[in-house]
Design an enzyme around this catalytic site. Structure first.
Site, PDB file in Angstrom:
ATOM      1  N   GLY A  34     170.051 -14.843 172.226  1.00 59.29           N
ATOM      2  CA  GLY A  34     169.126 -13.876 171.635  1.00 59.29           C
ATOM      3  C   GLY A  34     167.688 -14.300 171.895  1.00 59.29           C
ATOM      4  N   GLY A  89     164.984 -11.717 171.737  1.00 61.68           N
ATOM      5  CA  GLY A  89     164.948 -10.880 170.535  1.00 61.68           C
ATOM      6  C   GLY A  89     163.677 -11.081 169.722  1.00 61.68           C
ATOM      7  N   LYS A 118     170.571 -15.982 159.120  1.00 62.90           N
ATOM      8  CA  LYS A 118     171.081 -15.093 158.088  1.00 62.90           C
ATOM      9  C   LYS A 118     171.251 -13.700 158.680  1.00 62.90           C
ATOM     10  CE  LYS A 118     167.356 -12.766 155.786  1.00 62.90           C
ATOM     11  NZ  LYS A 118     166.494 -12.531 154.667  1.00 62.90           N
ATOM     12  N   HIS A 135     165.062 -20.124 155.917  1.00 63.78           N
ATOM     13  CA  HIS A 135     163.739 -20.642 156.265  1.00 63.78           C
ATOM     14  C   HIS A 135     162.901 -20.998 155.043  1.00 63.78           C
ATOM     15  CE1 HIS A 135     162.736 -16.361 155.942  1.00 63.78           C
ATOM     16  NE2 HIS A 135     161.526 -16.766 155.646  1.00 63.78           N
ATOM     17  N   LYS A 142     159.832 -24.596 154.043  1.00 67.60           N
ATOM     18  CA  LYS A 142     158.416 -24.472 153.644  1.00 67.60           C
ATOM     19  C   LYS A 142     157.929 -25.771 153.022  1.00 67.60           C
ATOM     20  CE  LYS A 142     158.505 -19.497 152.985  1.00 67.60           C
ATOM     21  NZ  LYS A 142     157.441 -19.064 153.883  1.00 67.60           N
ATOM     22  N   ASP A 170     169.926  -9.451 150.650  1.00 68.37           N
ATOM     23  CA  ASP A 170     168.940  -9.881 151.651  1.00 68.37           C
ATOM     24  C   ASP A 170     168.059 -11.027 151.145  1.00 68.37           C
ATOM     25  OD1 ASP A 170     167.801  -9.377 154.283  1.00 68.37           O
ATOM     26  OD2 ASP A 170     165.994  -8.722 153.244  1.00 68.37           O
ATOM     27  N   HIS A 202     167.598 -16.769 149.606  1.00 67.60           N
ATOM     28  CA  HIS A 202     166.297 -17.400 149.368  1.00 67.60           C
ATOM     29  C   HIS A 202     166.039 -17.746 147.892  1.00 67.60           C
ATOM     30  CE1 HIS A 202     165.737 -16.335 153.454  1.00 67.60           C
ATOM     31  NE2 HIS A 202     165.388 -15.092 153.262  1.00 67.60           N
ATOM     32  N   LYS A 252     160.168  -4.989 147.701  1.00 72.51           N
ATOM     33  CA  LYS A 252     159.297  -4.564 148.794  1.00 72.51           C
ATOM     34  C   LYS A 252     158.272  -3.561 148.279  1.00 72.51           C
ATOM     35  CE  LYS A 252     162.386  -5.480 152.593  1.00 72.51           C
ATOM     36  NZ  LYS A 252     161.529  -6.558 153.115  1.00 72.51           N
TER      37      LYS A 252
HETATM   38  P1  NAD Z   1     167.042  -8.462 168.040  1.00 76.88           P
HETATM   39  O1  NAD Z   1     167.891  -7.239 167.988  1.00 76.88           O
HETATM   40  O2  NAD Z   1     165.579  -8.322 168.181  1.00 76.88           O
HETATM   41  O3  NAD Z   1     167.528  -9.380 169.260  1.00 76.88           O
HETATM   42  C1  NAD Z   1     168.868  -9.597 169.521  1.00 76.88           C
HETATM   43  C2  NAD Z   1     169.023 -10.497 170.723  1.00 76.88           C
HETATM   44  O4  NAD Z   1     170.428 -10.630 170.975  1.00 76.88           O
HETATM   45  C3  NAD Z   1     168.396  -9.977 172.020  1.00 76.88           C
HETATM   46  O5  NAD Z   1     167.884 -11.076 172.735  1.00 76.88           O
HETATM   47  C4  NAD Z   1     169.598  -9.389 172.763  1.00 76.88           C
HETATM   48  O6  NAD Z   1     169.458  -9.421 174.181  1.00 76.88           O
HETATM   49  C5  NAD Z   1     170.676 -10.331 172.364  1.00 76.88           C
HETATM   50  N1  NAD Z   1     172.020  -9.748 172.485  1.00 76.88           N
HETATM   51  C6  NAD Z   1     172.463  -8.598 171.946  1.00 76.88           C
HETATM   52  N2  NAD Z   1     173.758  -8.388 172.301  1.00 76.88           N
HETATM   53  C7  NAD Z   1     174.114  -9.432 173.081  1.00 76.88           C
HETATM   54  C8  NAD Z   1     175.307  -9.807 173.748  1.00 76.88           C
HETATM   55  N3  NAD Z   1     176.403  -9.057 173.695  1.00 76.88           N
HETATM   56  N4  NAD Z   1     175.308 -10.941 174.453  1.00 76.88           N
HETATM   57  C9  NAD Z   1     174.200 -11.735 174.527  1.00 76.88           C
HETATM   58  N5  NAD Z   1     173.041 -11.443 173.912  1.00 76.88           N
HETATM   59  C10 NAD Z   1     173.006 -10.297 173.203  1.00 76.88           C
HETATM   60  O7  NAD Z   1     167.435  -9.324 166.735  1.00 76.88           O
HETATM   61  P2  NAD Z   1     166.534 -10.387 165.949  1.00 76.88           P
HETATM   62  O8  NAD Z   1     165.664  -9.635 165.000  1.00 76.88           O
HETATM   63  O9  NAD Z   1     165.917 -11.321 166.901  1.00 76.88           O
HETATM   64  O10 NAD Z   1     167.621 -11.126 165.039  1.00 76.88           O
HETATM   65  C11 NAD Z   1     168.494 -12.116 165.533  1.00 76.88           C
HETATM   66  C12 NAD Z   1     169.226 -12.761 164.365  1.00 76.88           C
HETATM   67  O11 NAD Z   1     168.279 -13.357 163.490  1.00 76.88           O
HETATM   68  C13 NAD Z   1     170.023 -11.773 163.495  1.00 76.88           C
HETATM   69  O12 NAD Z   1     171.140 -12.447 162.968  1.00 76.88           O
HETATM   70  C14 NAD Z   1     169.055 -11.472 162.345  1.00 76.88           C
HETATM   71  O13 NAD Z   1     169.736 -11.075 161.179  1.00 76.88           O
HETATM   72  C15 NAD Z   1     168.413 -12.829 162.181  1.00 76.88           C
HETATM   73  N6  NAD Z   1     167.099 -12.792 161.544  1.00 76.88           N
HETATM   74  C16 NAD Z   1     166.075 -12.110 162.122  1.00 76.88           C
HETATM   75  C17 NAD Z   1     164.834 -12.117 161.522  1.00 76.88           C
HETATM   76  C18 NAD Z   1     163.662 -11.415 162.148  1.00 76.88           C
HETATM   77  O14 NAD Z   1     162.573 -11.507 161.573  1.00 76.88           O
HETATM   78  N7  NAD Z   1     163.798 -10.779 163.280  1.00 76.88           N
HETATM   79  C19 NAD Z   1     164.634 -12.804 160.313  1.00 76.88           C
HETATM   80  C20 NAD Z   1     165.705 -13.502 159.756  1.00 76.88           C
HETATM   81  C21 NAD Z   1     166.924 -13.486 160.383  1.00 76.88           C
END
Ligand code: NAD
Length: 485
Positions: free
Chosen positions: A17, A20, A146, A176, A180, A233, A238, A333
Site C-alpha cells: 500500500g 496509498g 487499524k 498511533h 505520541k 473507529d 484510541h 467529529k
Molecule cells: P488507500 O486506499 O489510500 O491505499 C490503499 C493502498 O493499497 C494503495 O497503495 C493500493 O495500491 C494498495 N492496494 C489495493 N489493493 C491492492 C492489492 N490487491 N494488492 C496490492 N496492493 C493493493 O488506503 P489508506 O488510506 O492508505 O489506508 C491503508 C490502511 O491504513 C487501511 O487499513 C486503513 O484503514 C489504515 N489507516 C489509514 C489511515 C489514513 O489516514 N489514511 C489512518 C489510519 C489507518
C-alpha cells in the site's frame, strides 16, 4: 537539550500500500524525518509495494510530492539522498505476480519489516503469500494498521490467521496514539515520580475525563466510516488505550509484555456500560463563512444512517484502585475545537479553612495530546495582592521543550513507532489479547444499539456535541473540561 539519536540497524522495510493515502501522509514523511535526524542508517531501504504498475522512478516522484506536501521546506539535497533509498515493486496481494521480484530485492542479514498499509481484507492474502514465497523468517516483523476487526469475532479470526503465519512477537498492531510524546510522558509522570502515585486512586481522584474532539467531518472516508462509527473507529482503540495507560497498575519493568499485561487487566476489569450512561450523536449541516458543510447523513450518502459521529459514555473499573471512580470518555467529529486531552480531576479539599468565600477548588492534571502537546497541573494559590485570602487556580506547566528536535521538528507518532518496529520493541503496540478484550467490552454496547434500533441525537456542527452529554456529568455535579458549550 538536544536529544541523542542512535541509528537503528540497517533494514528493508516493505510498505504494502506504498502508494496509498497513509503512506503519502504519514509513513514516507516519518521515514524522511528519521533519515534527516540520522536515525535511519544509510544502508536502510524502503520498498513500496502496491497493485499499481509503476517504476521505481515514478515511486520516487510520488514520494517527493508527498514530502513537498507533508514535510514541506526540506533541503533538496536531503530529499534526493532519501529518495535514493526508495524502491518499488508491483505486487497484487491476491495474485501471484510480483512476489518473486520482491524476494529478489530483499537482502539477507538486515532487519526485515513488512508494513500492511492496505485494507484489512488483504491482510490474510499478503501474510499467506509472504509465507508461501519464503519472504519471512522468525525475525521478520509485520506491522498492521487499524481497524483490527470490527467486533470480537472478526478480530479473533484475524488474530488466528496472523498466528498461523507469524509469532505474536513478530506482529506490531499500530495505534498511533501510543506513539505520541505526551502519552509516553504520561507513563514517565506516573511511574517516574513519587508525587502522583499515592494519590492515583479512587480515594483522591474524583473522576477522569478523556476527550478526543475533531473539527473535521468524515471527509472522503464516508463510506467506510458509516460501517464503523465513533465507537469502533475511536473508542475501542484510541480512547481505550489512553484509559489503560491512566488506569493500569505500575508494571514491574518497562518491558513490552509487562506493560501490556497491566493494560489487559484494566480492560478486563471494565464494567459493562448501561444505555443511560451513553450518549450518541450525529452532526447536522452548518452554514458558515466558508460556505455550507453537509450533515453527517449527507456526507456518508445515507439519509437513514444510524451510525454515530459522536459518543460520550461513563464507565467504571472494578478493581481495588478504581472502584467507584467514573471514567468519562467522549469523542466526535465536527466539534467546536480540535482537542485530545485527558483530565484527572482530584477530589476537592475535605474542609476549607478559608471559609466559603474562598470557593471550592479542585486540582486537575491535564495531559494534552493535541494541539500543544504538554502536561499541566492546576494548583490552588492565593490571589496576589492585598484583597484578603482569596484563592485562585493557576496552571503549573510541565510541557517538555525537549520533545522538540534541534530543528524545532516535532516528531510524529509514526516516526517513533516505525523506529520501534526496527528496534524490535513492542511496548507501544497492541497485543492480540488486548484487542480482543477491548472488543469484548465494546460489542455489547454496539449490539444494544442495533437491537434497540437506537437513533443518534443530532448536534450542531461546531458545538461541543449533544446536550445530553453535558447531563451525563451534570447529574453528578460535574462538568466537561476542555471543550464546553
Ligand atoms: P488507500 O486506499 O489510500 O491505499 C490503499 C493502498 O493499497 C494503495 O497503495 C493500493 O495500491 C494498495 N492496494 C489495493 N489493493 C491492492 C492489492 N490487491 N494488492 C496490492 N496492493 C493493493 O488506503 P489508506 O488510506 O492508505 O489506508 C491503508 C490502511 O491504513 C487501511 O487499513 C486503513 O484503514 C489504515 N489507516 C489509514 C489511515 C489514513 O489516514 N489514511 C489512518 C489510519 C489507518
Amino acid at each position: 537539550m538536544v536529544s541523542r539519536v542512535i541509528p537503528v540497524d540497517p533494514f528493508d522495510l516493505v510498505i504494502f500500500g506504498g502508494t496509498g493515502d497513509l503512506a503519502r501522509r504519514k509513513i514516507l514523511p516519518a521515514l524522511f524525518h528519521r533519515f534527516h535526524a540520522g536515525q535511519m542508517p544509510a544502508e536502510a531501504r524502503v520498498i513500496g509495494a502496491a497493485r499499481g504498475e509503476m517504476s521505481t522512478e515514478d515511486f520516487r516522484a510520488f514520494a517527493a510530492e508527498a514530502l513537498d506536501e507533508f514535510a514541506p521546506g526540506q533541503d533538496r539535497v536531503w530529499v534526493d539522498e532519501f529518495l535514493q533509498r526508495l524502491d518499488y515493486v508491483t505486487v497484487d496481494a491476491r495474485g501471484e505476480d510480483g512476489w518473486g521480484d520482491l524476494g529478489e530485492k530483499l537482502r539477507p542479514d538486515v532487519v526485515r519489516a513488512f508494513y500492511f498499509s492496505v485494507a484489512p481484507a488483504l491482510f490474510a492474502d499478503i501474510a499467506e503469500r509472504l509465507s508461501q514465497h519464503g519472504l519471512t523468517d522468525a525475525t521478520s516483523r509485520i506491522v498492521v494498521e487499524k481497524p483490527f476487526g470490527k467486533n470480537l469475532e472478526t478480530a479473533r479470526a484475524l488474530n488466528r490467521t496472523m498466528a498461523s503465519y507469524f509469532d505474536e512477537s513478530q506482529i506490531y498492531r499500530i495505534d498511533h496514539y501510543l506513539g505520541k510524546e505526551t502519552v509516553q510522558n504520561l507513563m514517565a509522570i506516573r511511574f517516574g515520580n513519587m508525587l502522583f502515585e499515592p494519590l492515583w486512586n479512587s480515594q483522591f481522584v474524583d473522576h477522569i475525563q478523556i476527550t478526543v474532539a475533531e473539527t473535521v467531518g468524515v471527509g472522503g472516508r464516508g463510506e467506510y466510516y458509516d460501517t464503523s462509527g465513533a465507537m469502533r473507529d475511536m473508542v475501542q482503540n484510541h480512547l481505550m488505550q489512553l484509559l489503560c495507560l491512566i488506569a493500569m497498575e505500575p508494571p514491574a519493568k518497562f518491558d513490552p509484555d509487562a506493560v501490556r499485561d497491566e493494560k489487559l487487566k484494566v480492560i478486563r476489569a471494565l464494567d459493562p456500560v448501561p444505555p443511560h450512561h451513553i450518549v450518541r450523536g450525529q452532526y447536522e449541516e452548518l452554514e458558515d463563512d466558508e460556505g455550507r458543510h453537509p450533515s453527517y447523513r449527507e456526507a456518508v450518502g445515507n439519509p437513514r444512517s444510524r451510525t454515530e459521529s459522536y459518543v460520550a459514555l461513563r464507565t467504571t473499573i472494578s478493581n481495588w484502585r478504581w472502584a467507584g471512580t467514573p471514567f468519562y470518555l467522549r469523542t466526535g467529529k465536527r466539534l467546536k475545537a480540535r482537542s485530545s486531552v485527558i483530565n484527572v480531576m482530584f477530589k476537592p479539599m475535605p474542609h476549607s479553612i478559608f471559609g466559603t468565600e474562598a470557593g471550592e477548588h479542585q486540582n486537575t492534571l491535564s495531559i494534552r495530546l493535541q494541539p500543544n502537546e504538554g502536561i499541566t497541573l492546576g494548583v490552588t494559590i492565593k490571589e496576589p495582592g492585598p484583597g484578603g485570602m482569596r484563592l485562585i487556580d493557576v496552571p503549573l506547566d510541565m510541557t517538555f521543550a525537549e520533545a522538540l528536535g534541534p530543528d524545532g521538528h516535532h516528531a510524529d507518532a509514526y516516526e517513533r513507532l516505525i523506529m520501534d518496529v526496527i528496534r524490535g520493541n513492542q511496548t507501544l503496540f497492541m497485543r492480540g489479547d488486548e484487542v480482543e478484550a477491548a472488543w469484548a467490552w465494546t460489542d455489547p454496547i454496539i449490539e444494544g444499539w442495533e437491537s434497540r434500533n437506537d437513533v443518534p441525537k443530532g448536534y450542531a456542527s461546531g458545538s461541543a456535541g449533544p446536550a445530553d452529554a453535558e447531563l451525563l456529568l451534570r447529574r453528578n455535579g460535574r462538568e466537561w473540561r476542555g471543550i464546553n458549550p
